[in-house]
Design a protein around this motif. Structure first.
Motif, PDB file in Angstrom:
ATOM      1  N   TYR A  75     -26.021 -23.438   9.887  1.00 16.36           N
ATOM      2  CA  TYR A  75     -27.115 -22.359   9.017  1.00 16.36           C
ATOM      3  C   TYR A  75     -27.261 -21.068  10.297  1.00 16.36           C
ATOM      4  O   TYR A  75     -27.025 -19.813  10.084  1.00 16.36           O
ATOM      5  N   MET A  76     -27.687 -21.298  11.230  1.00 13.70           N
ATOM      6  CA  MET A  76     -28.719 -20.325  11.961  1.00 13.70           C
ATOM      7  C   MET A  76     -28.195 -19.678  12.832  1.00 13.70           C
ATOM      8  O   MET A  76     -27.965 -18.383  13.591  1.00 13.70           O
ATOM      9  N   SER A  77     -25.900 -20.538  13.559  1.00  9.56           N
ATOM     10  CA  SER A  77     -24.936 -19.763  13.623  1.00  9.56           C
ATOM     11  C   SER A  77     -24.645 -19.018  13.331  1.00  9.56           C
ATOM     12  O   SER A  77     -23.956 -17.432  13.532  1.00  9.56           O
ATOM     13  N   SER A  78     -24.175 -18.958  11.780  1.00 11.44           N
ATOM     14  CA  SER A  78     -24.346 -17.999  11.067  1.00 11.44           C
ATOM     15  C   SER A  78     -24.556 -17.052  11.007  1.00 11.44           C
ATOM     16  O   SER A  78     -24.632 -16.120  10.788  1.00 11.44           O
ATOM     17  N   VAL A  79     -26.424 -17.123  10.661  1.00  7.13           N
ATOM     18  CA  VAL A  79     -27.185 -15.572  10.751  1.00  7.13           C
ATOM     19  C   VAL A  79     -26.615 -14.675  11.998  1.00  7.13           C
ATOM     20  O   VAL A  79     -26.922 -14.196  11.894  1.00  7.13           O
ATOM     21  N   ILE A  80     -27.055 -15.740  13.077  1.00  5.58           N
ATOM     22  CA  ILE A  80     -26.966 -14.933  14.439  1.00  5.58           C
ATOM     23  C   ILE A  80     -25.440 -14.626  14.410  1.00  5.58           C
ATOM     24  O   ILE A  80     -25.229 -13.189  14.712  1.00  5.58           O
ATOM     25  N   GLY A  81     -24.185 -14.545  13.886  1.00  4.64           N
ATOM     26  CA  GLY A  81     -22.823 -14.801  13.495  1.00  4.64           C
ATOM     27  C   GLY A  81     -22.862 -13.075  13.403  1.00  4.64           C
ATOM     28  O   GLY A  81     -22.199 -12.213  13.298  1.00  4.64           O
ATOM     29  N   PHE A  82     -23.433 -13.115  11.958  1.00 11.94           N
ATOM     30  CA  PHE A  82     -23.468 -12.477  11.015  1.00 11.94           C
ATOM     31  C   PHE A  82     -23.786 -11.321  11.255  1.00 11.94           C
ATOM     32  O   PHE A  82     -23.621 -10.404  10.975  1.00 11.94           O
ATOM     33  N   GLY A  83     -25.001 -11.908  11.662  1.00  9.28           N
ATOM     34  CA  GLY A  83     -25.874 -10.681  11.770  1.00  9.28           C
ATOM     35  C   GLY A  83     -24.832  -9.619  13.265  1.00  9.28           C
ATOM     36  O   GLY A  83     -25.438  -8.400  12.818  1.00  9.28           O
ATOM     37  N   PHE A  84     -25.006  -9.932  13.929  1.00 14.00           N
ATOM     38  CA  PHE A  84     -24.235  -9.460  15.223  1.00 14.00           C
ATOM     39  C   PHE A  84     -23.295  -8.229  14.376  1.00 14.00           C
ATOM     40  O   PHE A  84     -23.151  -7.639  14.794  1.00 14.00           O
ATOM     41  N   PHE A  85     -21.727  -9.490  13.357  1.00 18.61           N
ATOM     42  CA  PHE A  85     -21.273  -8.679  12.698  1.00 18.61           C
ATOM     43  C   PHE A  85     -21.805  -7.553  11.896  1.00 18.61           C
ATOM     44  O   PHE A  85     -20.959  -7.017  12.809  1.00 18.61           O
ATOM     45  N   SER A  86     -23.313  -7.593  11.322  1.00 18.20           N
ATOM     46  CA  SER A  86     -23.204  -6.711  10.761  1.00 18.20           C
ATOM     47  C   SER A  86     -24.103  -5.988  11.403  1.00 18.20           C
ATOM     48  O   SER A  86     -24.113  -4.908  11.122  1.00 18.20           O
ATOM     49  N   ILE A  87     -24.540  -5.752  12.650  1.00 22.20           N
ATOM     50  CA  ILE A  87     -25.223  -4.383  13.459  1.00 22.20           C
ATOM     51  C   ILE A  87     -23.891  -3.703  14.488  1.00 22.20           C
ATOM     52  O   ILE A  87     -24.176  -2.477  13.775  1.00 22.20           O
TER      53      ILE A  87
END
Lengths: 445, 511, 442, 385
Positions: A103-115
């Motif tokens: 979950y944390m990895s996807s928060v970071i990964g998708f967070g980056f993608f969104s930015i």
């Protein structure tokens, strides 16, 4: 309702998603006035390009292989929505294991993608360039992490990686510069001015490896022979490195004119480099980056498939057990710490011979510490550490990328991104990682 | 035992001095092929030191070692192995994260160049385990295996190296009586195959069961040899301790009062999701000793830590005198009258770097009379130290000596002194006499009974079945995190308890 | 280790093994650090001797010298002279030129001013050492402390809509704000360590970088002095300033219209000193920490958690609470260091670069073996090196990095005191080794 | 045995100051002026020629008045001493620290002044480092960097008889004994930006800056943008600031991102970071523009550099040299030196190896722009805040 790790992570994920959503909403809202074509925040689109690497060389305007146009706000909303949903599930269900890290990895990964999408709203971004930068910037972190793994797997904590890298960068460059002068004299012969001068560069890399090994030998000597606390000994290495390299640079390097002009060259791997997307990411790099990939695979093999690896893991877990079957624990630790230092030396060479050419004070910029975080993230496994390195370098790469779009997030926030990610990762995801049991402990019979 | 056989091992005048202790004082003995030679002695008699010298972990100050009649130099374990000496350590020298095969081959790996030949190694281990009847799963991770199996791995590790002498250092400490019997069978088999075995123990019964010859050590010296067939337990004990020992603790029958500790339905899993406590429920009454027997690692530690607040519990309840203390912080539990002697004296019970004086207030430092306002009240702390050192007979040069420099018995007395002098209702003693001298054991046993007689409820956890049987009024047996039976002391025979410890449940109506 | 200070007085002991050793205990304690410093300085001297920059030496000339090595040997007298002048420069920069008495007060004041944050940050790190933690975050905590105090010292009257607040309120508020801000920044890694097992070495380093960015953002944003071209906060209010001890009257035109206080006013340049009450605060803190660690239950808890966390837990101490508390206290002390810099010395806060204080304070705490009293000489030594470095560079052109090399060598010799003992044939002392929580995870 | 070694070491330590004192004395007696019974201060100043130790250089004067007398009263025998305090960084770090130092070195060789420098490691040391020179009565003390603004101002007030100069900062109102050396970086970059717009084919150009918070950096970048838009109003300028002046790798990567997004001219403004950017960009075959100095000579080591089209020069070295010259000539006045297109304080570098690649009329056009900037007909329009 007990506060647990899973719930904490869920909460953090939801918080990040909501903040992101608001920030994007706000920022895009401000942008509307700037252009006439766009009436509402829902009209923004972000385009992701995958360029045609083969044709791009002749024609910089060659059309991309693919250009995916994503509705900015809708995509980001969907991502954030999903993250909030999963986060909520985490809070409600409080799963005991197996959820937190993904979950944390996807928060970071998708967070980056969104930015990224947010930054390129109404614009387009070259995906393969972004991803290849992640690999490139991940190189020194990954190599540093491998150095850490070799040391810690054999039971010696090494927070001196930063210092080892820095010294190696300094003396690696010095070795290249001086040997070039000795081979070619004051200036390069006309026929090699434009070409690559391999010999001094290789000498430079070897010099860096040697330097890393020597700093590591000091670390080993202090922590094994004198039983100095390994954290202190690593700190000594770090402080010493700043002093020695600064002194060397001002007193010697700057006064020395070397004929060498360029560092390690780009080495696209023939047709492989022309594969769209994959080519630039994997097959169009400079030598140390390839070396890094080989080292990750190699160390994984050596650690888990060879006699050396078995023994290394044994002395890091239970040195006494190794000793009782006739393995000389301290000698092996000496050897492994020095090997670790030599690996860190390769990372040092990356800084002064590959990433850029030349040496500057403090040019490692804390990457050695991030290496350690990557090592911990990867649970002391080479492949995992490589993944961790990519996570950290993607924060860096993103930071460089989005700024080019006149992004309206304050630059300081982007600058602190890698460090915040490190902190989140350390606290949220790997809190339970188990280091080698004897790591950090002096072995006494 | 014919006279003309060349001894597999001959030791002459081994002497080893540690700071302040003469651990081995001119020890000599011989070991013949095919015999099981037991070394009997109290803790600290020098058995382990001697074995560590044989195995190359220590250098002797004096003396020589002959192997097969030839003078041998053993500088490190590799030399020892090369000379055919193997050792099964008291604390297993196994790497928990490696597989059985990896552990066995470590150091003498089967290889193709630098690469491990995992397949063949695993095959060899399988063959070896069949050859000696020591069943082990070659590809399992060692940390996941029960101790009994781990010990087999240890033995296989030695056999894999083709040793003809095997030292077993206190091998039965962590085994059930049944597992121990199994081990003795294996030992006998090995001896029959011509291997020479050294068996170290302090348990009298065991030597008589398995040994061919007995050497008794006391304070670093050989004090006598004995033939197991003729020597009586009493004789051996006298030799071992140097005086006639009281093997029984003097105590009157218990006079149980109200329930002090009520534990209900405790369940716990560890990090890997394995069950540690399985629906544990017990009662301890005032004025009785409830002994918990069981092989180490069957949940006793966690049970005790749960009661004392050191281990968080997901479910179940613990009541002290009718008040719920589940998941309360340790201090509030202590303050309600719980004294606790932890099993790990050096790691938990004491701060070894602190003085005796400070250790004696380790759990009460924060309240009057030891504090006055914001600061410590030094005279009171000194007075406390002086008093307790005298009352509990702690042998020390001064109150400011560090705890780490004392002997195990004296260290344990500090803990007992600190814990017993508070106002207590419940006393929890976990392995209270492990690894200490007989004098101190006796002292502590008497103290425990004294506390019981004063009306405290006592919960005693010990891996030494003898200790439990000697002190307890009721015996509870734990196996795999479960209480598998609670017996009144009169019904608790060694055999019955032994079966329970091995997890063999009695059928209520007899099978 | 514990409570050895009060040992001799009251216990009536019959056999004290070596009374002489006890009497000169401090000397035994100090001899190794002193020799470590000496050795490091000697090595530094050798480095200077070998690597004197060319512009301070006669130029190499083939006609006169023949070869490089001839040149090296023929310049030995010159090298010796420059080496000496490097170290005399170091000395006179730090303690004044003793042939010119008028230079002494300023130099010593500068050394003390330089040492003030070192004392406080060194104490901060020493506290965490005692708790078995390795706090590399003094730098970030110091920055946050500086930020917190400058926010209150420069803006607080504005919040209440008044022109100024009385010093009795404003100064303590500024101090408190700095202490709290630093403390909170210390609590973060403490909490992460206690609750998630994230190792403080890495988290504090990350927090240092984050603190720098936060500060950069604030100083360029809401806290910027709009009237100044410099990136800095406004000058703090005079009522929030720590007084200087002795100096000339300040010129308000230089300091944003504020007239900063001083205890004694002088007109002589010799006595126009920068030393401020921060040093007094630092000494008070030394006393306080000594008292806390040696005389109170809280200090006992911190030490016990550091010595043996298992035993501490068993004895009913709260590990989480103590770790968080120790880190918070440490952060507060580092925050106070930043505060005293801002409200005692600089009077405003500029966007700065990393100054390496995190590692310096580690070194000081190591040098002092975490003993609060010994922090003072250790910090003074560090401050003197830093203060003298300027004069050394002026004298000889030697890179200031030499100081860092000497510092690293000092730590190395302190940490591996066997090296020093071996060189000078000193017997091994008992105990006194610092250990830390060792694993990265929980 | 061990005691003897310790004693010996102690002795050695004690000897250091003693030996130094001896050295000082010898020097003083050999110095020609020392025999005269002139003021002690004068003697000190003279002996400093042969014996530059702190002991001799430290002025005897208890007050600044006496110091001032010493410097003026020393007459022909007294040497003019200039002290340079760098910003956090080194005298050879490729930023204004280095260029100021180069100006000073030129002054040393051409004007015969004595120069010394201190490299600052921590901003809180500015005041102390300036004091180091001021207390020894240096004739001119130069501070490098706008961050030193307050410290120089304070020192100037404390030592009204000494002269000061500060790079990249000016006081409003001007101080009598301080010269602020400021530059219109925007004008310099404006010319560069104009050239960039002229050679760009994609209509996209990039700039890689150092710390955004440093006014000089920001003015360079904004000036570049303004210049480009002056030539081509539709041009798109991508800007990346990097939080360091010593991170060439990040600079290079930033340049690469801009190149992949279409930029075909890169301007690097930020010490080593900027140099890293233009070096990488040149390797990637796009045109680059240097900053501060003619980077043909520094970053590209005198070529070949076919991709370096020019550098937006800011002659800190000249300004420093000039102010030293003023002191030597006795013409120093407080106030502001404003380096701009009109007085040559800013300029653009020759095209060197890129000459052939540029449009034919480029040079003429640039000269025209420069002239326009100089006479005020062209305004960059750059203001900070």
């Amino acid at each position: 309702m007990k506060f647990t790790r899973a719930r904490g992570v869920g909460l953090l994920g939801i918080f990040i998603a909501i903040v992101l959503l608001f920030a994007v909403n706000n920022s895009l809202g401000n942008k509307i006035t700037e252009t006439s074509k766009i009436q509402s925040i829902w009209d923004f689109t972000s385009t992701i390009r995958i360029p045609d690497s083969a044709k791009l060389k002749e024609d910089p305007k060659a059309p991309p292989v693919a250009a995916i146009e994503l509705p900015t706000m809708i995509t980001i909303s969907l991502i954030c929505g999903a993250l909030i949903l999963v986060g909520g599930t985490l809070i409600a269900k409080n799963p005991e294991r197996g959820w937190v890290a993904p979950y944390m990895s996807s928060v970071i990964g998708f967070g980056f993608f969104s930015i990224l999408l947010w930054a390129v709203a109404n614009n387009s971004v070259d995906l393969s360039d972004t991803l290849s930068r992640v690999v490139r910037l991940g190189t020194p972190i990954a190599i540093g992490a491998l150095a850490g793994i070799v040391c810690e797997r054999s039971g010696v904590v090494n927070i001196g990686i930063e210092g080892m890298m820095l010294t190696a960068a300094c003396f690696g460059y010095a070795a290249a510069a001086i040997s070039a002068r000795m081979i070619y004299g004051e200036s390069l012969p006309a026929n090699v001015v434009k070409g690559v001068v391999w010999l001094p560069l290789i000498i430079g890399i070897l010099g860096a490896i040697l330097t890393g090994g020597m700093m590591a030998a000091l670390h080993a000597w202090l922590s094994i022979r004198f039983k100095v606390d390994q954290v202190i000994s690593g700190t000594v290495i770090n402080i010493m490195a700043v002093g020695i390299t600064g002194f060397t640079r001002t007193n010697f390097l700057l006064k020395f004119e070397s004929p060498l002009r360029a560092g390690l060259p780009q080495m696209p791997l023939g047709p492989l480099a022309d594969i769209p997307l994959l080519g630039p990411i994997l097959f169009d790099h400079k030598p140390i980056t390839y070396l890094m990939i080989l080292m990750v695979i190699g160390l994984n093999f050596f650690l888990f498939r060879t006699v050396w690896g078995l023994r290394t893991r044994a002395i890091g877990e239970h040195p006494k057990a190794a000793d009782t079957v006739g393995i000389n624990v301290n000698r092996m630790r000496y050897r492994n710490v020095i090997i670790g230092g030599m690996i860190a030396g390769v990372a040092g060479a990356w800084f002064s011979l590959e990433g850029s050419f030349g040496f500057d004070d403090g040019m490692t910029n804390g990457q050695g510490f991030i290496s350690l975080a990557a090592m911990i993230f990867g649970k002391w496994n080479p492949i995992g550490a490589f993944g961790g390195s990519l996570l950290f370098s993607s924060a860096d790469a993103l930071q460089l990328k989005v700024q080019a779009y006149n992004f309206d997030l304050p630059s300081q926030f982007m600058q602190m991104l890698p460090y915040v990610v490190t902190l989140i990762v350390l606290a949220g995801v790997i809190g339970r990682a188990k280091p080698p049991a004897a790591s950090g402990k002096v072995y006494e019979k | 035992m014919t006279a003309n056989v060349v001894p597999a091992l001959e030791v002459r005048n081994i002497t080893k001095q540690f700071p302040g202790v003469l651990a081995n004082d001119h020890i000599s003995f011989t070991l013949l092929p095919g015999e099981i030679h037991a070394f009997l002695g109290e803790n600290g008699a020098g058995k382990s030191t001697l074995m560590n010298i044989l195995y190359g972990l220590y250098d002797p100050d004096e003396g020589e070692i002959l192997i097969n009649g030839k003078l041998a130099k053993i500088k490190n374990p590799a030399d020892a192995i090369g000379l055919g000496l193997g050792m099964v350590h008291q604390e297993y020298a196994l790497v928990d994260t490696l597989t059985v095969t990896e552990n066995i081959i470590l150091g003498t790996e089967l290889r193709k160049g630098p690469v491990l030949n995992a397949k063949e190694a695993s095959q060899r281990v399988r063959e070896l385990s069949e050859q000696y009847g020591l069943a082990v799963p070659p590809d399992a991770i060692v940390g996941d295996l029960p101790v009994g199996v781990q010990q087999r791995v240890e033995i296989l590790k030695a056999l894999y190296r083709n040793v003809n002498m095997l030292i077993l250092d206190e091998p039965t400490a962590v085994l059930t009586p049944q597992e121990a019997d199994d081990l003795f069978r294996v030992m006998r088999e090995l001896a029959d195959q011509g291997k020479a075995l050294i068996f170290i123990t302090h348990k009298l019964r065991e030597v008589r069961e398995v040994a061919d010859r007995i050497t008794v050590l006391r304070r670093g010296k050989v004090v006598g040899d004995a033939d197991p067939k003729t020597a009586s337990e009493g004789q051996l004990a006298a030799l071992m301790v140097g005086r006639d020992v009281v093997l029984k603790v003097d105590k009157t029958a218990a006079n149980p009062g109200d329930v002090v500790l009520k534990v209900r339905n405790l369940n716990l899993r560890d990090d890997r999701g394995l069950t540690v406590l399985d629906d544990v429920s017990i009662d301890v009454h005032a004025g009785e000793v409830l002994g918990i027997a069981g092989v180490q690692g069957n949940g006793q530690t966690e049970l005790v830590e749960a009661i004392t607040g050191l281990q968080a519990l997901p479910s179940g309840s613990i009541e002290l005198l009718g008040k719920d203390i589940t998941n309360r912080p340790p201090r509030s539990i202590t303050e309600q009258g719980v004294a606790y002697i932890p099993e790990d004296r050096k790691g938990t019970g004491l701060v070894l770097g602190y003085s005796i004086r400070d250790n004696l207030v380790l759990s009460t430092y924060y309240k009057p009379p030891f504090t006055k306002g914001l600061t410590f009240n030094d005279p009171a702390i000194d007075e406390n130290a002086k008093e307790l050192i005298a009352t509990f007979d702690v042998r020390t040069p001064s109150a400011t000596t560090t705890a780490g420099s004392l002997s195990g018995g004296n260290q344990q007395k500090i803990i007992v002194a600190r814990e017993f002098t508070r106002k207590n209702r419940l006393l929890i003693a976990s392995q209270p006499t492990r690894g200490i001298d007989v004098g101190s054991i006796e002292f502590i046993h008497n103290q425990i009974i004294k506390q019981r007689d004063a009306g405290l409820a006592v919960l005693l956890v010990s891996a030494e079945l003898d200790e439990v049987l000697a002190l307890a009024d009721r015996v509870a047996v734990m196996y795999h995190g479960k209480i598998v039976g609670i017996l009144p002391i009169a019904e608790a025979t060694r055999e019955r308890v032994g079966l329970l410890m091995a997890g063999i449940q009695e059928q209520p109506n007899g099978k | 280790m514990a409570n050895e200070q009060q040992a001799p007085a009251e216990t009536k002991k019959t056999t004290e093994p070596q009374p002489s050793k006890r009497r000169f205990g401090w000397l035994n304690e100090a001899i190794v650090p002193l020799l470590a410093i000496l050795t490091a300085v000697l090595i530094g001297a050798v480095i200077v001797f070998v690597s004197i920059p060319g512009n301070k030496l006669p130029t190499f000339d083939l006609n006169i010298y023949g070869s490089r090595s001839d040149w090296f040997f023929s310049t030995i007298p010159e090298r010796l002279r420059v080496t000496l002048s490097a170290f005399t420069g170091l000395f006179s920069g730090a303690f004044g030129d003793w042939t010119k008495p008028s230079t002494i007060p300023v130099a010593i004041s500068n050394t003390l001013v330089e040492s003030t944050p070192y004392i406080l940050a060194g104490l901060a790190v020493a506290v965490t050492f005692k708790a078995g933690l390795f706090n590399v975050g003094a730098e970030g905590q110091l920055l946050m402390g500086a930020l917190g105090s400058v926010a209150v010292a420069a803006f607080m009257p504005q919040w209440f809509g008044v022109a100024s607040l009385p010093a009795i309120i404003h100064l303590p508020a500024a101090l408190l704000a700095g202490v709290i801000a630093g403390g909170l920044w210390g609590i973060i890694p403490g909490y992460l360590r206690a609750k998630t097992g994230a190792h403080e070495v890495i988290t504090t380093i990350m927090l240092n970088y984050i603190a720098l960015q936060v500060m950069d953002y604030l100083i360029n944003g809401v806290m910027k002095d709009k009237s100044a071209t410099l990136q800095r906060t406004p000058f703090i209010h005079e009522n929030a300033a720590l007084p200087r001890i002795i100096s000339k009257a300040t010129d308000p035109s230089l300091t944003g219209g504020q007239a900063y206080p001083r205890l004694f006013t002088t007109t002589s340049s010799t006595w126009d000193l920068r030393i401020h009450m921060g040093i007094v605060l630092a000494f008070l803190m030394v006393g306080f920490i000594w008292w806390l660690m040696n005389r109170t239950p809280k200090g006992f808890e911190i030490k016990t958690v550091g010595e043996n966390p298992e035993a501490a837990r068993y004895a009913g101490m709260s590990i989480t609470g103590t770790v968080v508390g120790a880190m918070g206290l440490s952060g507060a002390l580092a925050g106070l260091a930043g505060t005293s810099q801002v409200i005692g010395l600089e009077y405003n806060l500029k966007a700065v670069f990393s100054s390496g204080l995190g590692f310096d304070s580690l070194a000081i705490a190591l040098l002092a073996k975490s003993n609060p009293i010994a922090i003072v000489p250790a910090a003074l030594f560090w401050g003197a090196l830093r203060t003298g470095a300027g004069a050394m560079q002026v004298n000889t052109g030697i890179s200031i990095n030499l100081i860092q090399i000497i510092q690293a060598l000092v730590i190395m010799f302190i940490a591996a005191d066997q090296i020093v003992r071996w060189i000078y044939r000193i017997k091994q002392a008992e105990g006194g080794k610092i250990t830390f929580n060792r694993s990265w995870g929980k | 045995m061990n005691k003897r070694i310790i004693a010996f070491m102690m002795l050695l330590v004690l000897m250091v100051p003693v030996l130094a004192a001896c050295g000082t004395e010898t020097a003083a007696t050999t110095a020609p002026a020392a025999t005269a019974t002139s003021a002690e201060a004068a003697a000190t100043a003279t002996s400093a020629e042969t014996m530059p130790t702190a002991a001799t250089e430290a002025t005897a004067a208890a007050t600044t008045v006496a110091t001032a007398e010493a410097t003026t009263g020393g007459g022909a025998t007294s040497e003019i001493k200039i002290g340079l305090v760098t910003d956090v960084g080194k005298v050879d770090d490729g930023t204004f620290n280095q260029f100021a130092f180069e100006g000073l070195k030129r002054a040393e060789t051409e004007l015969g002044v004595k120069i010394d420098y201190i490299e600052t490691i921590d901003p809180k040391d500015y005041e102390k480092n300036i004091e180091q020179f001021a207390s020894q009565g240096y004739d001119l003390i130069i501070g490098v960097g706008f961050l030193m603004g307050d410290a120089i101002k304070a020192a100037a007030a404390k030592y009204p008889d000494l002269k000061f100069a500060i790079v990249d900062f000016a006081y409003e109102p001007a101080l009598a004994n301080v010269k602020g050396l400021v530059f219109s970086e925007d004008e310099s970059a404006f010319i560069g930006g104009a050239l960039a717009a002229m050679v760009s084919k994609t209509g996209k150009i990039g700039a890689v800056g150092g710390k955004e918070q440093v006014p000089a950096v920001k003015k360079f970048v904004l000036g570049y943008e303004a210049g480009a838009k002056y030539v081509n109003p539709d041009i798109q300028v991508m800007t990346v600031y990097i939080d360091s002046f010593t991170d060439p790798t990040a600079g290079g990567e930033a340049a690469k991102t801009q190149i992949t997004e279409g930029a075909d001219v890169i301007f690097g403004a930020g010490g080593q970071t900027g140099s890293g950017a233009i070096k990488t960009a040149a390797d990637n075959d796009v045109f680059v523009i240097g900053v501060d100095q003619d980077e043909y000579n520094t970053t590209f080591k005198k070529g070949p550099a076919p991709k370096l089209i020019t550098s937006a020069m800011k002659r800190v070295d000249n300004a420093v040299f000039e102010v030293v010259k003023e002191v030597v000539d006795g013409k120093f006045e407080g106030g502001v030196y404003f380096g701009n297109a009109a007085n040559g304080g800013i300029d653009y570098a020759p095209f060197h190896d890129a000459e052939s690649a540029l449009p034919a009329d480029a040079k003429a056009k640039l000269d025209e722009i420069k002239k326009g900037l100089a006479d005020g007909t062209i305004k960059t329009g750059v203001t900070l805040n």
